[in-house]
Design an enzyme around this catalytic site. Structure first.
Site, PDB file in Angstrom:
ATOM      1  N   ARG A 115      45.791  37.421  27.270  1.00 55.05           N
ATOM      2  CA  ARG A 115      45.637  36.416  26.216  1.00 55.05           C
ATOM      3  C   ARG A 115      45.686  37.081  24.851  1.00 55.05           C
ATOM      4  O   ARG A 115      46.119  36.488  23.866  1.00 55.05           O
ATOM      5  CB  ARG A 115      44.321  35.664  26.395  1.00 55.05           C
ATOM      6  CG  ARG A 115      44.272  34.748  27.615  1.00 55.05           C
ATOM      7  CD  ARG A 115      42.917  34.119  27.785  1.00 55.05           C
ATOM      8  NE  ARG A 115      41.900  35.130  28.103  1.00 55.05           N
ATOM      9  CZ  ARG A 115      40.616  34.861  28.285  1.00 55.05           C
ATOM     10  NH1 ARG A 115      40.187  33.617  28.146  1.00 55.05           N
ATOM     11  NH2 ARG A 115      39.760  35.814  28.587  1.00 55.05           N
ATOM     12  N   TYR A 160      27.089  36.139  39.288  1.00 53.90           N
ATOM     13  CA  TYR A 160      28.014  37.217  38.919  1.00 53.90           C
ATOM     14  C   TYR A 160      28.432  38.018  40.141  1.00 53.90           C
ATOM     15  O   TYR A 160      29.635  38.251  40.377  1.00 53.90           O
ATOM     16  CB  TYR A 160      27.352  38.128  37.889  1.00 53.90           C
ATOM     17  CG  TYR A 160      28.246  39.210  37.350  1.00 53.90           C
ATOM     18  CD1 TYR A 160      29.126  38.961  36.302  1.00 53.90           C
ATOM     19  CD2 TYR A 160      28.215  40.504  37.888  1.00 53.90           C
ATOM     20  CE1 TYR A 160      29.945  39.961  35.799  1.00 53.90           C
ATOM     21  CE2 TYR A 160      29.032  41.505  37.397  1.00 53.90           C
ATOM     22  CZ  TYR A 160      29.896  41.231  36.351  1.00 53.90           C
ATOM     23  OH  TYR A 160      30.719  42.224  35.864  1.00 53.90           O
ATOM     24  N   LYS A 173      32.202  38.123  42.078  1.00 53.15           N
ATOM     25  CA  LYS A 173      32.931  39.372  42.323  1.00 53.15           C
ATOM     26  C   LYS A 173      33.252  39.527  43.802  1.00 53.15           C
ATOM     27  O   LYS A 173      34.353  39.930  44.179  1.00 53.15           O
ATOM     28  CB  LYS A 173      32.102  40.576  41.843  1.00 53.15           C
ATOM     29  CG  LYS A 173      31.879  40.632  40.345  1.00 53.15           C
ATOM     30  CD  LYS A 173      33.180  40.735  39.567  1.00 53.15           C
ATOM     31  CE  LYS A 173      32.925  40.877  38.083  1.00 53.15           C
ATOM     32  NZ  LYS A 173      34.164  40.796  37.277  1.00 53.15           N
ATOM     33  N   LEU A 215      28.157  50.476  33.101  1.00 57.18           N
ATOM     34  CA  LEU A 215      29.225  51.126  32.337  1.00 57.18           C
ATOM     35  C   LEU A 215      28.651  51.658  31.028  1.00 57.18           C
ATOM     36  O   LEU A 215      28.299  50.895  30.133  1.00 57.18           O
ATOM     37  CB  LEU A 215      30.358  50.130  32.072  1.00 57.18           C
ATOM     38  CG  LEU A 215      31.086  49.614  33.321  1.00 57.18           C
ATOM     39  CD1 LEU A 215      32.135  48.579  32.930  1.00 57.18           C
ATOM     40  CD2 LEU A 215      31.725  50.758  34.087  1.00 57.18           C
ATOM     41  N   ARG A 235      25.785  41.894  24.733  1.00 52.65           N
ATOM     42  CA  ARG A 235      25.044  41.679  25.958  1.00 52.65           C
ATOM     43  C   ARG A 235      23.647  42.276  25.754  1.00 52.65           C
ATOM     44  O   ARG A 235      23.458  43.483  25.812  1.00 52.65           O
ATOM     45  CB  ARG A 235      25.752  42.338  27.149  1.00 52.65           C
ATOM     46  CG  ARG A 235      27.146  41.756  27.396  1.00 52.65           C
ATOM     47  CD  ARG A 235      27.782  42.316  28.652  1.00 52.65           C
ATOM     48  NE  ARG A 235      29.121  41.791  28.861  1.00 52.65           N
ATOM     49  CZ  ARG A 235      29.872  42.074  29.937  1.00 52.65           C
ATOM     50  NH1 ARG A 235      29.399  42.868  30.876  1.00 52.65           N
ATOM     51  NH2 ARG A 235      31.083  41.561  30.049  1.00 52.65           N
TER      52      ARG A 235
END
Length: 242
Positions: free
Chosen positions: A38, A135, A139, A162, A171
């Protein structure tokens, strides 16, 4: 002599995807690379590509499957994803996090039965289709959907937290917990991993394929009679050192 490969990277402007794209562009093994999304990576943030990068803006709600299949991609890297907060609702989250991924993978799959394709998906530690947490459940269901598509080689990465990730959205939980995760990585290799290390590990997996990855760095799982490779956090850390 190494075989030259073509690669499609989806989600290349995300925290993990940007590192995958950079790794693939700098690799001599990948001679043609596609970035579909996008939004696209600005030229100023790209390494010298020597003309091997093709960028294309796409609408995930209305995919032109014929155009995607013309790419004839050897390796499809998928790092698409979002959070419920960023999506705005559970329904929007599932559409972006799962449906977009599955539709894109389906569009990128070649109709040529003689062409061998590898699919690599960035999932998450704890992914489980039966999980109660949305979530992790999304996944897990996405993993199952990808495995069922019939790609010749499917590799699922399940990294932990991460570290050093640059995200578009804030977040709050990560901001609070990340210092703790960083400390935890000093005593265990199963909790966190730097995002650049994930990108390197994923690129190496794309080059080697399941058969080329050392046996101690992978687990083979099966779903719906399809075997696939899973690489966890600790294994990704070691794979990046090869």
């Amino acid at each position: 002599m190494h075989v030259e490969l073509t690669a499609l990277v989806l989600g290349a402007t995300g925290a993990t995807g940007r590192h995958i794209l950079n790794e693939v562009l700098l690799s001599e093994r990948f001679t043609r690379v596609g970035e579909y999304g996008r939004s696209l990576t600005p030229e100023t943030k790209l390494p010298q590509t020597k003309g091997k990068l093709e960028q294309k803006k796409i609408d995930f709600e209305n995919l032109d499957q014929a155009a995607w299949k013309q790419g004839n991609w050897d390796v499809v890297f998928i790092a698409l994803g979002t959070t419920r907060a960023a999506a705005g609702s559970a329904e929007a989250f599932e559409r972006i996090d799962r449906e977009y991924v599955l539709n894109a993978a389906r569009a990128a799959k070649s109709d040529d039965p003689t062409r061998k394709q590898r699919l690599i998906y960035v999932s998450s530690s704890g992914a489980n289709a039966k999980a109660h947490f949305l979530y992790m459940k999304s996944k897990g269901l996405t993993e199952q959907g990808l495995v069922s598509m019939g790609y010749d080689d499917v590799i699922i990465f399940r990294p932990g937290a991460l570290l050093n990730a640059e995200r578009k959205e804030s977040r709050i939980f990560e901001k609070i917990a990340m210092p703790l995760f960083a400390l935890a990585t000093q005593v265990t290799d199963r909790i966190g991993i730097s995002v650049d290390t994930v990108g390197k590990s994923i690129r190496i997996a794309g080059e080697l394929g399941s058969q080329g990855i050392p046996a101690n760095l992978k687990v083979t799982e099966t779903f719906d009679s399809h075997s696939y490779t899973v690489i966890g956090n600790a294994e990704a850390l070691k794979l990046a050192t090869l």
